[in-house]
Scaffold this active site. Structure first.
Site, PDB file in Angstrom:
ATOM      1  N   SER A 123     -33.277 -48.109 -26.332  1.00 30.70           N
ATOM      2  CA  SER A 123     -33.992 -47.797 -25.093  1.00 30.70           C
ATOM      3  C   SER A 123     -34.694 -46.451 -25.185  1.00 30.70           C
ATOM      4  CB  SER A 123     -32.988 -47.776 -23.931  1.00 30.70           C
ATOM      5  OG  SER A 123     -33.544 -47.214 -22.770  1.00 30.70           O
ATOM      6  N   GLU A 125     -34.449 -44.437 -23.017  1.00 31.87           N
ATOM      7  CA  GLU A 125     -33.506 -43.497 -22.410  1.00 31.87           C
ATOM      8  C   GLU A 125     -32.823 -42.612 -23.447  1.00 31.87           C
ATOM      9  OE1 GLU A 125     -32.620 -42.820 -19.178  1.00 31.87           O
ATOM     10  OE2 GLU A 125     -34.288 -44.075 -18.514  1.00 31.87           O
ATOM     11  N   TYR A 147     -25.900 -43.893 -19.733  1.00 31.16           N
ATOM     12  CA  TYR A 147     -26.570 -45.041 -20.341  1.00 31.16           C
ATOM     13  C   TYR A 147     -27.351 -44.618 -21.580  1.00 31.16           C
ATOM     14  CZ  TYR A 147     -29.885 -48.931 -20.849  1.00 31.16           C
ATOM     15  OH  TYR A 147     -30.633 -49.962 -21.334  1.00 31.16           O
ATOM     16  N   HIS A 177     -40.144 -52.579 -19.643  1.00 27.74           N
ATOM     17  CA  HIS A 177     -40.842 -53.851 -19.829  1.00 27.74           C
ATOM     18  C   HIS A 177     -40.407 -54.805 -18.731  1.00 27.74           C
ATOM     19  CE1 HIS A 177     -37.249 -53.638 -22.343  1.00 27.74           C
ATOM     20  NE2 HIS A 177     -37.112 -54.959 -22.221  1.00 27.74           N
ATOM     21  N   PHE A 186     -34.862 -53.483  -9.832  1.00 30.66           N
ATOM     22  CA  PHE A 186     -35.764 -52.645 -10.623  1.00 30.66           C
ATOM     23  C   PHE A 186     -37.059 -52.423  -9.849  1.00 30.66           C
ATOM     24  CE2 PHE A 186     -32.860 -54.270 -13.782  1.00 30.66           C
ATOM     25  CZ  PHE A 186     -32.664 -53.181 -14.606  1.00 30.66           C
TER      26      PHE A 186
END
Length: 325
Positions: A123, A125, A147, A177, A186
């Site tokens: 990710s 992230e 995360y 995405h 989301f």
């Protein structure tokens, strides 16, 4: 005929990947946490052409058993908790489900059949406050949430297992995405559903946070195609899959409301309680390596993606309205 095992096959990415692989005449097996006989709406297009087996990210024995029983040629590890804020509530389980499960699967491949090619979805992230934007495969990694820390651990595990044991293991560093299969919590789906509901008279307003926040959005179909391309290459490696373009929440909202012919400024309000401090490093990906090495690029434009989502939400909302009359 190649055989693939997909963890998280019932999710957004897993279902698109299943459709891609079925179209390429793979035997596709999916790992699911629920009863394999239960209906999975995202798999209806291919449900008669995929096999499902049961497994849980927090049950290492079930993951090892899946590898041993399926003996895939390719393993696509997509399953993971996906909602970043939730990782603050239970960082221990987040780490186990992401880093622990990745380690278990890689170790199982090493033990059972090290010829299996592995793709692990990580990710954007992992970058966090990287200090540079856009981010590429060599950007500094300073995650801001549990995360991201867990995904960085998984990313690191792919690298060390590849380097030390010679596994064909790839890390797909995915930026945001989306699709019509994205869950409601989301932001992009919240926006497209809101635009559809307002257009059809089922809502009057949409409440959001900062309109200036930046994200790099592309379509889930493109991302999973990149995962497949990574495993077809001669050498394993890590790749950023992203559009390479940073867009604001206002860009997202404007595009969605344009689809339904409305001016978002008449319907959207900003709730200060939802506004977060601006990020020091805008999360925008640099897909240069994926383009140059794999020949990959995002094929669905941002505008096409949002239109697809809004139109799906219009159809679903209209169906609900008709059923409730």
């Amino acid at each position: 005929m190649a055989r693939a095992l997909i963890t998280g096959i019932g999710g957004q990415d897993g279902s698109y990947l299943a459709e891609l692989l079925v179209a390429k005449h793979y035997e596709v097996v999916g790992l699911v946490r629920r009863d394999p006989d239960e209906d999975i709406p995202t798999l209806r297009e291919v449900e008669d052409r995929v096999e499902l087996v049961r497994g849980d990210l927090l049950d290492p024995a079930s993951l090892r058993r899946a590898i041993a029983d399926v003996r895939p040629d390719e393993l696509y590890h997509l399953a993971a908790p996906t909602f970043v804020p939730a990782s603050w509530e239970d960082p221990t389980s987040t780490m186990a489900a992401i880093a622990g499960a990745t380690s278990t699967l890689l170790a199982a491949v090493l033990e059972i059949d090290r010829s299996i090619k592995v793709h692990v979805a990580t990710s954007s992230e992992i970058f966090g406050d990287a200090g540079e934007s856009p981010q590429n495969e060599h950007s500094p990694c300073r995650p801001r949430a549990p995360y991201g820390v867990a995904k960085l651990a998984a990313h690191g595990m792919v690298r060390v297992m590849r380097a030390h044991h010679g596994l064909f293991a790839c890390s797909g560093i995915t930026f945001n995405h989306e699709s019509a299969r994205r869950p409601d919590h989301f932001l992009p789906r919240k926006v497209t559903r809101g635009a559809a509901a307002i257009k059809l008279g089922q809502a009057d307003a949409l409440e959001l946070g900062s309109m200036d926040a930046v994200r790099d959005w592309c379509h889930a179909r493109d991302v999973v195609r990149g995962a497949w391309m990574a495993l077809q290459h001669d050498e394993p490696g890590d790749y950023v899959f992203a559009s390479g373009i940073g867009r604001t929440v206002e860009d997202l909202v404007t595009t969605a409301f344009n689809v339904v012919g409305l001016d978002w400024r008449d319907h959207v309000t900003v709730n200060p309680a939802f506004v977060r401090a601006p990020e020091a490093t805008p999360p925008v990906g640099d897909p240069t390596r994926a383009r140059e090495v794999l020949g990959w690029e995002a094929e669905t434009s941002f505008e096409e993606m949002i239109r697809e989502m809004v139109e799906a939400d219009l159809a679903e909302t209209a169906q609900y309205m008709a059923g409730s009359e």
